[in-house]
Design a protein around this motif. Structure first.
Motif, PDB file in Angstrom:
ATOM      1  N   GLN A  19       0.821  -1.206   0.000  1.00 47.76           N
ATOM      2  CA  GLN A  19       0.000   0.000   0.000  1.00 47.76           C
ATOM      3  C   GLN A  19       0.862   1.266   0.000  1.00 47.76           C
ATOM      4  OE1 GLN A  19      -2.306  -0.703   3.541  1.00 47.76           O
ATOM      5  NE2 GLN A  19      -3.878  -1.854   2.431  1.00 47.76           N
ATOM      6  N   MET A  20       1.953   1.228   0.723  1.00 45.62           N
ATOM      7  CA  MET A  20       2.811   2.408   0.845  1.00 45.62           C
ATOM      8  C   MET A  20       3.737   2.596  -0.353  1.00 45.62           C
ATOM      9  SD  MET A  20       3.687   2.732   4.859  1.00 45.62           S
ATOM     10  CE  MET A  20       4.313   4.373   4.577  1.00 45.62           C
ATOM     11  N   ASN A  21       3.596   1.778  -1.354  1.00 45.37           N
ATOM     12  CA  ASN A  21       4.397   1.939  -2.564  1.00 45.37           C
ATOM     13  C   ASN A  21       3.542   2.251  -3.790  1.00 45.37           C
ATOM     14  OD1 ASN A  21       7.458   1.509  -2.358  1.00 45.37           O
ATOM     15  ND2 ASN A  21       6.552   0.158  -0.826  1.00 45.37           N
ATOM     16  N   ASP A  22       2.313   2.659  -3.559  1.00 48.21           N
ATOM     17  CA  ASP A  22       1.441   3.109  -4.636  1.00 48.21           C
ATOM     18  C   ASP A  22       1.806   4.570  -4.949  1.00 48.21           C
ATOM     19  OD1 ASP A  22      -1.026   3.170  -6.336  1.00 48.21           O
ATOM     20  OD2 ASP A  22      -1.572   4.687  -4.846  1.00 48.21           O
ATOM     21  N   PRO A  23       2.227   4.875  -6.169  1.00 46.43           N
ATOM     22  CA  PRO A  23       2.699   6.229  -6.496  1.00 46.43           C
ATOM     23  C   PRO A  23       1.685   7.341  -6.212  1.00 46.43           C
ATOM     24  CG  PRO A  23       3.281   4.708  -8.248  1.00 46.43           C
ATOM     25  CD  PRO A  23       2.381   3.957  -7.301  1.00 46.43           C
ATOM     26  N   GLU A  24       0.426   7.118  -6.534  1.00 46.17           N
ATOM     27  CA  GLU A  24      -0.571   8.171  -6.283  1.00 46.17           C
ATOM     28  C   GLU A  24      -0.784   8.386  -4.785  1.00 46.17           C
ATOM     29  OE1 GLU A  24      -5.171   9.318  -7.357  1.00 46.17           O
ATOM     30  OE2 GLU A  24      -4.111   7.920  -8.664  1.00 46.17           O
ATOM     31  N   SER A  25      -0.796   7.312  -4.021  1.00 45.14           N
ATOM     32  CA  SER A  25      -0.939   7.433  -2.566  1.00 45.14           C
ATOM     33  C   SER A  25       0.254   8.161  -1.969  1.00 45.14           C
ATOM     34  CB  SER A  25      -1.066   6.048  -1.928  1.00 45.14           C
ATOM     35  OG  SER A  25      -2.222   5.392  -2.382  1.00 45.14           O
ATOM     36  N   LEU A  26       1.441   7.830  -2.439  1.00 46.44           N
ATOM     37  CA  LEU A  26       2.644   8.497  -1.941  1.00 46.44           C
ATOM     38  C   LEU A  26       2.592   9.995  -2.216  1.00 46.44           C
ATOM     39  CD1 LEU A  26       5.337   5.903  -3.012  1.00 46.44           C
ATOM     40  CD2 LEU A  26       4.792   6.582  -0.660  1.00 46.44           C
ATOM     41  N   ARG A  27       2.221  10.363  -3.430  1.00 40.37           N
ATOM     42  CA  ARG A  27       2.168  11.778  -3.771  1.00 40.37           C
ATOM     43  C   ARG A  27       1.167  12.514  -2.888  1.00 40.37           C
ATOM     44  NH1 ARG A  27       1.059  16.146  -5.387  1.00 40.37           N
ATOM     45  NH2 ARG A  27       1.693  17.478  -7.042  1.00 40.37           N
ATOM     46  N   MET A  28       0.007  11.904  -2.653  1.00 40.66           N
ATOM     47  CA  MET A  28      -1.010  12.546  -1.825  1.00 40.66           C
ATOM     48  C   MET A  28      -0.526  12.686  -0.390  1.00 40.66           C
ATOM     49  SD  MET A  28      -3.896  14.031  -1.983  1.00 40.66           S
ATOM     50  CE  MET A  28      -4.459  13.522  -3.588  1.00 40.66           C
ATOM     51  N   ALA A  29       0.089  11.644   0.152  1.00 39.96           N
ATOM     52  CA  ALA A  29       0.582  11.701   1.530  1.00 39.96           C
ATOM     53  C   ALA A  29       1.736  12.686   1.653  1.00 39.96           C
ATOM     54  CB  ALA A  29       1.014  10.315   1.992  1.00 39.96           C
ATOM     55  N   PHE A  31       4.532  13.409   2.818  1.00 39.82           N
ATOM     56  CA  PHE A  31       5.569  13.269   3.842  1.00 39.82           C
ATOM     57  C   PHE A  31       5.712  11.792   4.196  1.00 39.82           C
ATOM     58  CE2 PHE A  31       3.816  17.493   3.997  1.00 39.82           C
ATOM     59  CZ  PHE A  31       4.961  18.265   3.896  1.00 39.82           C
ATOM     60  N   THR A  32       6.573  11.141   3.450  1.00 42.24           N
ATOM     61  CA  THR A  32       6.745   9.691   3.519  1.00 42.24           C
ATOM     62  C   THR A  32       8.216   9.374   3.786  1.00 42.24           C
ATOM     63  OG1 THR A  32       7.181   9.563   1.153  1.00 42.24           O
ATOM     64  CG2 THR A  32       4.878   9.370   1.844  1.00 42.24           C
ATOM     65  N   ARG A 137       5.868  24.070   6.644  1.00 38.88           N
ATOM     66  CA  ARG A 137       6.420  23.717   5.339  1.00 38.88           C
ATOM     67  C   ARG A 137       7.596  22.795   5.605  1.00 38.88           C
ATOM     68  NH1 ARG A 137       5.844  25.276   0.253  1.00 38.88           N
ATOM     69  NH2 ARG A 137       7.642  25.399  -1.139  1.00 38.88           N
ATOM     70  N   GLY A 138       7.673  21.728   4.843  1.00 39.86           N
ATOM     71  CA  GLY A 138       8.764  20.780   5.022  1.00 39.86           C
ATOM     72  C   GLY A 138       9.062  20.060   3.735  1.00 39.86           C
ATOM     73  N   TYR A 139      10.184  19.349   3.744  1.00 39.98           N
ATOM     74  CA  TYR A 139      10.571  18.603   2.556  1.00 39.98           C
ATOM     75  C   TYR A 139       9.741  17.329   2.473  1.00 39.98           C
ATOM     76  CZ  TYR A 139      13.243  16.466  -1.119  1.00 39.98           C
ATOM     77  OH  TYR A 139      13.597  15.892  -2.315  1.00 39.98           O
ATOM     78  N   ALA A 140       9.041  17.157   1.362  1.00 39.55           N
ATOM     79  CA  ALA A 140       8.198  15.983   1.129  1.00 39.55           C
ATOM     80  C   ALA A 140       8.940  15.040   0.190  1.00 39.55           C
ATOM     81  CB  ALA A 140       6.864  16.408   0.527  1.00 39.55           C
ATOM     82  N   HIS A 141       9.443  13.946   0.745  1.00 41.78           N
ATOM     83  CA  HIS A 141      10.203  12.983  -0.055  1.00 41.78           C
ATOM     84  C   HIS A 141       9.405  12.478  -1.248  1.00 41.78           C
ATOM     85  CE1 HIS A 141      13.682  12.797   2.530  1.00 41.78           C
ATOM     86  NE2 HIS A 141      12.893  12.680   3.574  1.00 41.78           N
ATOM     87  N   ALA A 142       8.120  12.230  -1.059  1.00 40.86           N
ATOM     88  CA  ALA A 142       7.318  11.663  -2.144  1.00 40.86           C
ATOM     89  C   ALA A 142       7.143  12.633  -3.307  1.00 40.86           C
ATOM     90  CB  ALA A 142       5.953  11.229  -1.619  1.00 40.86           C
ATOM     91  N   ARG A 143       7.359  13.917  -3.035  1.00 37.40           N
ATOM     92  CA  ARG A 143       7.214  14.917  -4.095  1.00 37.40           C
ATOM     93  C   ARG A 143       8.551  15.500  -4.532  1.00 37.40           C
ATOM     94  NH1 ARG A 143       1.751  18.185  -2.183  1.00 37.40           N
ATOM     95  NH2 ARG A 143       0.465  16.322  -1.960  1.00 37.40           N
TER      96      ARG A 143
END
Length: 156
Positions: A19-29, A31-32, A137-143
């Motif tokens: 579940q945590m490797n779904d690209p769309e879910s990662l982008r939405m979350a 901060f991964t 504001r923070g660095y979002a790894h998924a983005r």
């Protein structure tokens, strides 16, 4: 649809990893983890949180594992987090699961964070009584970039 929470079982971890490797879910979350595909880091994280004072739950929908929810952190600074399989978004599962989790964790205040543009997660949190109390504001790894986020608080 019947929504239930139960303690996390070892057999849930491969489902959470997928579940945590779904690209769309990662982008939405947003901060991964830096590299969600790093299985060793994933396993080390879950070993660490399962040994901590975190309240960890598996979310079930009609008996199927559809996500996880947790309260973690130091007293007075504890945060909630949850993850729902994208195939189940928009069905009220996150709201029902978070309400159940909060009913079992009486301490307040509790905090939550969401990417500012994650309207779905913000709606879930607000339905459960959280209110926006700050912006950050923070660095979002998924983005791969700095991202605005909201900080929400649930008071007594």
């Amino acid at each position: 649809m019947e929504i239930a929470l139960r303690p996390v079982h070892d057999s849930d971890l491969p489902v959470f990893y997928r579940q945590m490797n779904d690209p769309e879910s990662l982008r939405m979350a947003a901060f991964t983890p830096e590299d969600p595909a790093d299985r060793d880091a994933f396993d080390a994280h879950w070993k660490r949180v399962r040994a901590s004072s975190a309240v960890l739950r598996t979310i079930l929908a009609d008996g199927d594992v559809v996500g996880s929810a947790a309260v973690y952190g130091e007293p007075g600074e504890r945060e909630v987090t949850y993850w729902i399989d994208r195939a189940y978004w928009g069905r009220g599962i996150a709201t029902a699961a978070l309400r159940d989790l909060l009913a079992g964790v009486p301490e307040r205040p509790l905090y939550a964070r969401a990417a500012s543009d994650n309207a779905g997660s913000r709606r879930v949190l607000e339905k459960c009584g959280f209110r926006v109390t700050a912006n950050d504001r923070g660095y979002a790894h998924a983005r791969g970039e700095e991202t605005d986020e909201v900080v929400l608080t649930l008071q007594g």
